[in-house]
Scaffold this motif. Structure first.
Motif, short mmCIF file in Angstrom:
data_model
loop_
_atom_site.label_atom_id
_atom_site.label_comp_id
_atom_site.label_asym_id
_atom_site.label_seq_id
_atom_site.Cartn_x
_atom_site.Cartn_y
_atom_site.Cartn_z
N MET A 356 0.84 -1.19 0.00
CA MET A 356 0.00 0.00 0.00
C MET A 356 0.88 1.25 0.00
O MET A 356 1.62 1.50 0.95
CB MET A 356 -0.92 0.00 1.22
N PHE A 357 0.79 2.00 -1.09
CA PHE A 357 1.56 3.24 -1.20
C PHE A 357 0.79 4.39 -0.54
O PHE A 357 -0.42 4.52 -0.72
CB PHE A 357 1.84 3.58 -2.66
N ARG A 358 1.52 5.21 0.14
CA ARG A 358 0.94 6.35 0.85
C ARG A 358 0.44 7.41 -0.13
O ARG A 358 1.09 7.70 -1.12
CB ARG A 358 2.01 6.95 1.77
N GLU A 359 -0.76 7.95 0.17
CA GLU A 359 -1.27 9.07 -0.61
C GLU A 359 -0.35 10.29 -0.39
O GLU A 359 0.16 10.49 0.71
CB GLU A 359 -2.69 9.44 -0.17
N ILE A 360 -0.16 11.10 -1.41
CA ILE A 360 0.71 12.26 -1.28
C ILE A 360 -0.04 13.45 -0.69
O ILE A 360 0.39 14.05 0.30
CB ILE A 360 1.31 12.63 -2.66
N LYS A 361 -1.18 13.81 -1.28
CA LYS A 361 -1.88 15.01 -0.85
C LYS A 361 -2.75 14.78 0.39
O LYS A 361 -2.92 15.68 1.21
CB LYS A 361 -2.75 15.52 -2.01
N ASN A 362 -3.32 13.59 0.49
CA ASN A 362 -4.25 13.33 1.59
C ASN A 362 -3.92 11.97 2.20
O ASN A 362 -4.59 10.97 1.91
CB ASN A 362 -5.69 13.36 1.07
N PRO A 363 -2.87 11.90 3.04
CA PRO A 363 -2.37 10.59 3.51
C PRO A 363 -3.28 9.94 4.57
O PRO A 363 -2.98 9.91 5.75
CB PRO A 363 -1.00 10.95 4.10
N ILE A 364 -4.43 9.42 4.11
CA ILE A 364 -5.35 8.71 5.00
C ILE A 364 -5.27 7.23 4.69
O ILE A 364 -5.45 6.81 3.54
CB ILE A 364 -6.80 9.22 4.82
N PHE A 365 -5.00 6.44 5.70
CA PHE A 365 -4.85 4.99 5.53
C PHE A 365 -6.21 4.37 5.19
O PHE A 365 -7.21 4.61 5.86
CB PHE A 365 -4.30 4.38 6.82
N HIS A 366 -6.25 3.55 4.13
CA HIS A 366 -7.50 2.93 3.69
C HIS A 366 -7.67 1.57 4.37
O HIS A 366 -7.24 0.54 3.86
CB HIS A 366 -7.51 2.79 2.16
N THR A 367 -8.33 1.60 5.50
CA THR A 367 -8.50 0.39 6.31
C THR A 367 -9.18 -0.73 5.53
O THR A 367 -8.81 -1.90 5.64
CB THR A 367 -9.33 0.72 7.57
N GLN A 368 -10.18 -0.35 4.72
CA GLN A 368 -10.98 -1.36 4.01
C GLN A 368 -10.11 -2.25 3.12
O GLN A 368 -10.39 -3.44 2.96
CB GLN A 368 -12.05 -0.65 3.17
N THR A 369 -9.04 -1.68 2.58
CA THR A 369 -8.19 -2.45 1.67
C THR A 369 -7.57 -3.65 2.37
O THR A 369 -7.41 -4.72 1.77
CB THR A 369 -7.06 -1.54 1.12
N VAL A 370 -7.21 -3.49 3.63
CA VAL A 370 -6.56 -4.58 4.36
C VAL A 370 -7.49 -5.78 4.47
O VAL A 370 -7.05 -6.93 4.55
CB VAL A 370 -6.11 -4.11 5.77
N ALA A 397 3.12 5.62 8.22
CA ALA A 397 3.72 5.52 9.55
C ALA A 397 2.87 4.60 10.42
O ALA A 397 1.68 4.40 10.18
CB ALA A 397 3.81 6.90 10.19
N ARG A 398 3.51 4.04 11.43
CA ARG A 398 2.86 3.07 12.31
C ARG A 398 1.58 3.62 12.94
O ARG A 398 0.57 2.94 13.04
CB ARG A 398 3.85 2.64 13.39
N ASN A 399 1.63 4.89 13.34
CA ASN A 399 0.46 5.45 14.02
C ASN A 399 -0.67 5.83 13.06
O ASN A 399 -1.74 6.26 13.48
CB ASN A 399 0.85 6.68 14.87
N GLN A 400 -0.44 5.67 11.77
CA GLN A 400 -1.50 5.95 10.79
C GLN A 400 -2.27 4.69 10.39
O GLN A 400 -3.31 4.78 9.77
CB GLN A 400 -0.87 6.58 9.52
N ILE A 401 -1.73 3.53 10.76
CA ILE A 401 -2.32 2.27 10.30
C ILE A 401 -3.48 1.84 11.21
O ILE A 401 -3.33 1.77 12.42
CB ILE A 401 -1.25 1.16 10.25
#
Length: 785
Positions: A356-370, A397-401
């Motif tokens: 999963m590559f990090r979004e550049i402009k809006n780095p929100i982790f996509h939980t659903q993908t996991v 980052a770890r705290n974003q997951i």
């Protein structure tokens, strides 16, 4: 899909849904919420499909009702409808409809109507078309509104089902639609409900709540045991290898995929593990920054590694390649490149690795993908532990997951501990076991029932019909009396939820006239259900939802073979007898249920034995993974750790029994004879376990001893206990099976249950375990060292 065997936790959830639904229905109130909270990968759609199927054929409930299924996207609604169709095998009491069926004018009884919630928004062109009056609609209503109103005019009760109910349903649109549909019950399906009903609301039937425990889903083998994660922090440590961050992520994923593929080959399984690669939604920003899009970067990397185009699938809005049959376990496609759109609702159980590559402009982790890498390819765990794990590689980052169901304790495994290089591992045979704990009557029940019935009436295999008639009559079962007086129904205690029995009573007529043939069968079904439901003795209790039909079949088979004649006639004989206080058949059924219990348990054990096997595990494990609940520890209370087999050593910060285990670690570190010690886990296929039989629960379970210790001349297997846990029946079963296993090791191993008493560690290594405060037959642990 129609031959799916539901897992025990699914059967329980379906039974709980039924119970709470019927209790809410009986209140007569409207818009009552029933929240169904179930983890990602638990089979929510399948459970609801079976629940609705059961409801349409429920002996206690035959109300005039129709169902509306609301989803939040076109893909989601289509996938749900297709899953229902596949599960029902194309044939069902429920007729599956969608917007294409609005020309029918209304919903009929037990119709199930699927719709994308977004399609009926007034703000959209299609929404305006469906919701507003035109020349083809009447009474000032739009097409959809008229469809609902016509359904209600027939007296048909709508039941609303909201899939992904955590989405935005508390809006003006939602309120307006709820007013239009005016459902008796609103079933809300979600892994993460916005709000849960209070205990008071559930107790007073103002709401319902059914929850599936994530651990039960894991134990069933449907989903993987854990998700191991490489995060941005881990990548920073590896950057010295000179690889670009993108290449590093892809290299790690490719290496893991090859390891998994090799393990599948060793097990002779035709499964090709899929690596799914999620591009950032703002991929154009990547191209503007670096001159290349992430899609180009990924494709170039794979090409350099020798991956052929035919092995790569692409799922983008503007480009779709090699997607045919990608969900099949033996598909040749090894990589799927996609964006977020494919993450919702799509299932491919062979997928086990996610980049999963990090979004550049809006780095929100996509939980659903996991959620796409949670499922097991064959809905069961394998004896090779690495195959029961999902792997996530990301530069978030770890705290974003955040993982699916993170609010329920599902955390990523972000810390890795490795076996020390100087340690030579030992091999232990560990037990791996699936679960087959179904509390229902099996098909073999009719054999037992037939045998007991024949014995009760003294019937021989070659008895003629006239002989059977005389023998049954002698035991107060008249096979020629077909009249069922209404008084029998009036006096009977029968539970239902739609007033069927009361209506029969109120009519005051006998249940034997031609016009009541349907009523006769309904009463028969209801009696079978109630007989199973109301068994009080534990050894006669079975789940009525799955068992009443087997009881009915057993009765039908016996009467068809022994009594003969028209089915309608022996239905009347059976119903008449079952309605009596001194029913002959109830006594036979009760005895058959009791006799069948040990046979059913033996059947379950045979099923479990087919999934139970031993696998050689290397201990200490090559690596172990931990969540943020664990902290790396180099010393305990000033005692420096030097004999721990795994580095770093991770210890959970808070748990029951921690102080006792900490004291034992300090003890081990003080012993010169200890070469290394290993802290075993307490669940999962990667940890050493022994099977034991739980006599109270009447089932086989797994025991995970706490410690494996290597000393100069042997290996010790030890389990720390204290207080009440040392005195429990469960500990006795575990202790005795451990001693049996140690005896089979022919002196190479020793151990047992250990407790600390008056500051001294004591060991029970007796064949027969017992515990008292005097610690009779307990030796000093020092003797082993």
């Amino acid at each position: 899909m129609k031959n799916i065997r539901l897992k025990p936790f699914q059967e329980k959830a379906i039974a709980d849904l039924r119970k709470q639904f019927l209790e809410l229905w009986k209140t007569g109130n409207r818009k009552l919420p029933l929240v169904f909270k179930a983890p990602t990968g638990s089979g929510k759609t399948i459970m609801v499909a079976q629940f609705l199927r059961d409801l349409t054929g429920d002996p206690q409930f035959d109300a005039d009702k129709a169902f509306l299924w609301f989803s939040f996207s076109e893909d989601s609604y289509t996938q749900s409808k297709n899953k229902f169709f596949d599960y029902y095998g194309g044939a069902s009491e429920l007729n599956l409809l969608d917007l294409n069926d609005l020309n029918r004018g209304k919903l009929e009884k037990n119709n199930l109507f699927f719709i994308n919630w977004q399609k009926i928004k007034d703000s959209t062109k299609e929404g305006r078309k469906l919701r507003r009056e035109d020349e083809n609609t009447q009474e000032g209503l739009g097409l959809f509104d008229g469809f609902i109103r016509a359904t209600q005019k027939d007296g048909r009760e709508p039941i609303l089902i909201i899939d992904e109910a955590h989405r935005d349903t508390d809006t003006e649109l939602a309120d307006e639609l709820l007013s239009l549909i005016d459902p008796r019950i609103i079933l809300k399906i979600t892994a993460t409900p916005k709000g849960e009903p209070s205990i008071s609301d559930v107790n007073h039937k103002r709401a319902g709540f059914v929850e599936v425990d994530r651990k039960d889903v894991i134990d069933s083998g449907l989903i993987k045991e854990k998700i191991v994660t490489q995060t941005k922090e881990d990548l920073a440590k590896m950057a010295k290898k000179g690889l670009h961050e993108d290449d590093l992520l892809l290299s790690l994923a490719l290496k893991k995929a090859n390891e998994i593929k090799k393990l599948y080959r060793e097990m002779e399984l035709g499964i090709n593990p899929l690596v799914i690669i999620q591009l950032p939604n703002d991929d154009q920003a990547t191209k503007e920054t670096t001159g290349k899009s992430k899609l180009d970067i990924v494709k170039e990397f794979l090409k350099k590694k020798g991956v052929k185009d035919r092995d790569i699938a692409i799922w983008l809005s503007e480009k779709k390649e090699n997607l045919d049959e990608i969900e099949k376990n033996d598909s040749e496609v090894s990589f799927l490149i996609f964006k977020q759109a494919a993450a919702t609702g799509w299932d491919c159980p062979r997928a086990s690795t996610l980049v999963m590559f990090r979004e550049i402009k809006n780095p929100i982790f996509h939980t659903q993908t996991v959620g796409r890498i949670l499922r097991m390819p064959e809905a069961k765990h394998y004896s090779k532990p690495e195959l029961n794990i999902s792997y996530l590689y990301t530069n978030y980052a770890r705290n974003q997951i955040q993982l699916p169901d993170h609010k329920n304790g599902n955390k990523p495994f972000v810390h890795e501990s490795r076996r020390k290089d100087i340690i030579k591992p030992i091999e232990l045979e560990s037990t791996f076991m699936g679960r087959a704990d179904y509390n229902d009557l099996g098909d073999t029940f009719q054999i037992i029932f037939k045998s007991i019935c024949d014995d009760f009436f003294g019937i021989q295999e070659d008895d003629k019909a006239e002989v059977v008639k005389n023998k049954t009559k002698a035991k107060n079962l008249d096979t020629e009396d077909y009249k069922i007086e209404n008084k029998l129904i009036v006096d009977a205690e029968i539970d239902d939820y739609d007033n069927f029995v009361q209506e029969i009573r109120d009519r005051g007529e006998d249940l034997s006239v031609e016009t009541s043939r349907n009523d006769l069968e309904r009463m028969y079904n209801l009696l079978c259900f109630n007989i199973i439901l109301k068994q009080e003795a534990e050894n006669k209790k079975f789940a009525p939802e799955r068992s009443w039909g087997k009881l009915k079949t057993a009765l039908n088979v016996w009467f068809s073979e022994r009594v003969g004649g028209k089915r309608e006639n022996y239905y009347k004989i059976i119903v008449k007898d079952l309605l009596k206080e001194d029913s002959v058949l109830r006594k036979i059924i009760s005895e058959a249920l009791e006799k069948y219990r040990p046979l059913r348990q033996a059947e379950v054990q045979r099923k479990e034995s087919r999934t139970k096997r031993t696998e050689k595990l290397k201990i200490p494990r090559p690596s172990l993974f931990y969540t943020d609940d664990y902290k790396a520890t180099t010393d305990i209370d000033g005692v420096k750790l030097s004999k721990n087999s795994m580095v770093p050593f991770y210890l959970q910060e808070a748990y029951s029994g921690r102080n006792n285990e900490v004291e034992f670690i300090k003890y081990l570190e003080s012993k010169k004879s200890v070469i290394w010690w290993y802290k075993n886990g307490n669940t999962g296929s990667e940890h050493f376990s022994l099977p034991y039989y739980d006599k109270e629960g009447k089932k086989e379970r797994l025991f995970y001893p706490d410690w494996i210790v290597k000393i100069k001349n042997k290996v010790l297997v030890l389990d720390t206990k204290q207080g009440m846990t040392a005195d429990s029946r469960d500990t006795k079963y575990k202790a005795e099976v451990l001693q049996e296993w140690l005896a089979e090791q022919k002196g190479k191993m020793a151990g047992g249950i250990i407790v600390k008493a008056s500051g001294i560690w004591r060991l029970n290594n007796q064949k027969g375990y017992s515990y008292d405060t005097n610690l009779k037959d307990w030796v000093y642990l020092d003797e082993l060292f």
